[in-house]
Design a protein around this motif. Structure first.
Motif, PDB file in Angstrom:
ATOM      1  N   ALA A  79      80.886  71.767  46.809  1.00  0.00           N
ATOM      2  CA  ALA A  79      80.838  71.640  45.350  1.00  0.00           C
ATOM      3  C   ALA A  79      79.601  72.352  44.808  1.00  0.00           C
ATOM      4  O   ALA A  79      79.664  73.032  43.773  1.00  0.00           O
ATOM      5  CB  ALA A  79      80.836  70.168  44.950  1.00  0.00           C
ATOM      6  N   SER A  80      78.483  72.241  45.503  1.00  0.00           N
ATOM      7  CA  SER A  80      77.257  72.914  45.091  1.00  0.00           C
ATOM      8  C   SER A  80      77.428  74.432  45.142  1.00  0.00           C
ATOM      9  O   SER A  80      76.974  75.141  44.237  1.00  0.00           O
ATOM     10  CB  SER A  80      76.107  72.472  45.993  1.00  0.00           C
ATOM     11  N   MET A  81      78.076  74.940  46.175  1.00  0.00           N
ATOM     12  CA  MET A  81      78.312  76.384  46.275  1.00  0.00           C
ATOM     13  C   MET A  81      79.218  76.871  45.140  1.00  0.00           C
ATOM     14  O   MET A  81      78.994  77.941  44.577  1.00  0.00           O
ATOM     15  CB  MET A  81      78.921  76.739  47.630  1.00  0.00           C
ATOM     16  N   LEU A  82      80.227  76.084  44.809  1.00  0.00           N
ATOM     17  CA  LEU A  82      81.126  76.452  43.723  1.00  0.00           C
ATOM     18  C   LEU A  82      80.368  76.492  42.396  1.00  0.00           C
ATOM     19  O   LEU A  82      80.556  77.400  41.581  1.00  0.00           O
ATOM     20  CB  LEU A  82      82.295  75.468  43.659  1.00  0.00           C
ATOM     21  N   LYS A  83      79.466  75.540  42.186  1.00  0.00           N
ATOM     22  CA  LYS A  83      78.642  75.537  40.974  1.00  0.00           C
ATOM     23  C   LYS A  83      77.728  76.753  40.943  1.00  0.00           C
ATOM     24  O   LYS A  83      77.469  77.325  39.888  1.00  0.00           O
ATOM     25  CB  LYS A  83      77.829  74.247  40.888  1.00  0.00           C
ATOM     26  N   GLU A  84      77.219  77.155  42.099  1.00  0.00           N
ATOM     27  CA  GLU A  84      76.358  78.342  42.175  1.00  0.00           C
ATOM     28  C   GLU A  84      77.147  79.601  41.815  1.00  0.00           C
ATOM     29  O   GLU A  84      76.635  80.481  41.122  1.00  0.00           O
ATOM     30  CB  GLU A  84      75.750  78.466  43.573  1.00  0.00           C
ATOM     31  N   VAL A  85      78.392  79.679  42.245  1.00  0.00           N
ATOM     32  CA  VAL A  85      79.254  80.805  41.876  1.00  0.00           C
ATOM     33  C   VAL A  85      79.391  80.871  40.357  1.00  0.00           C
ATOM     34  O   VAL A  85      79.299  81.943  39.756  1.00  0.00           O
ATOM     35  CB  VAL A  85      80.644  80.683  42.552  1.00  0.00           C
ATOM     36  N   LEU A  86      79.586  79.728  39.731  1.00  0.00           N
ATOM     37  CA  LEU A  86      79.703  79.696  38.272  1.00  0.00           C
ATOM     38  C   LEU A  86      78.408  80.155  37.604  1.00  0.00           C
ATOM     39  O   LEU A  86      78.437  80.887  36.610  1.00  0.00           O
ATOM     40  CB  LEU A  86      80.074  78.296  37.794  1.00  0.00           C
ATOM     41  N   ARG A  87      77.250  79.743  38.149  1.00  0.00           N
ATOM     42  CA  ARG A  87      75.966  80.179  37.585  1.00  0.00           C
ATOM     43  C   ARG A  87      75.813  81.694  37.688  1.00  0.00           C
ATOM     44  O   ARG A  87      75.351  82.349  36.756  1.00  0.00           O
ATOM     45  CB  ARG A  87      74.800  79.485  38.294  1.00  0.00           C
ATOM     46  N   VAL A  88      76.205  82.263  38.824  1.00  0.00           N
ATOM     47  CA  VAL A  88      76.119  83.713  39.004  1.00  0.00           C
ATOM     48  C   VAL A  88      77.023  84.418  37.998  1.00  0.00           C
ATOM     49  O   VAL A  88      76.619  85.402  37.366  1.00  0.00           O
ATOM     50  CB  VAL A  88      76.488  84.108  40.455  1.00  0.00           C
TER      51      VAL A  88
END
Length: 123
Positions: A79-88
């Protein structure tokens, strides 16, 4: 992308079959696999409401697959990685108006330190 990721982060699964653009569908599928989402069978909500004790022989059930967060211990990390993708994505689409993702600061610092060490080794 934000809406799709929000649905996944809320614990729902997302089906990509409805996306007509094959390149977009393949890219999303690859992205979801890279961040660790699982390909799962999606149950039809209509079937859940029907009485399963009397199956209809005329029904040709087709397995529908979609992506979801895994049910095991690495769920929070994914879930954290998916949120990081959204931030990028937000950073890139804002032409730098938003702050760069936190992970980029560490990477940039490491690259700068590596270049400085290589320069001093040449002296």
């Amino acid at each position: 992308l934000q809406g799709i990721c929000d649905v996944i982060l809320d614990g729902e699964s997302i089906q990509l079959d409805g996306i007509e653009n094959t390149k977009l569908k393949a890219s999303l599928s690859q992205l979801f696999q890279l961040v660790g989402l699982e390909l799962v069978e999606i149950e039809d909500e209509d079937e859940e409401d029907e009485d399963k004790s009397a199956p209809n022989p005329d029904d040709t059930e087709e397995t529908v697959m979609g992506y979801a967060l895994p049910d095991h211990c690495i769920r929070d990390a994914i879930a954290s990685m998916l949120k990081e993708v959204l931030r990028v994505c937000r950073y890139r689409s804002s032409n730098g108006a938003e702050c760069a993702p936190k992970s980029w600061a560490t990477t940039s610092k490491n690259v700068a330190e590596t270049h400085a060490a290589e320069s001093s080794d040449e002296d």
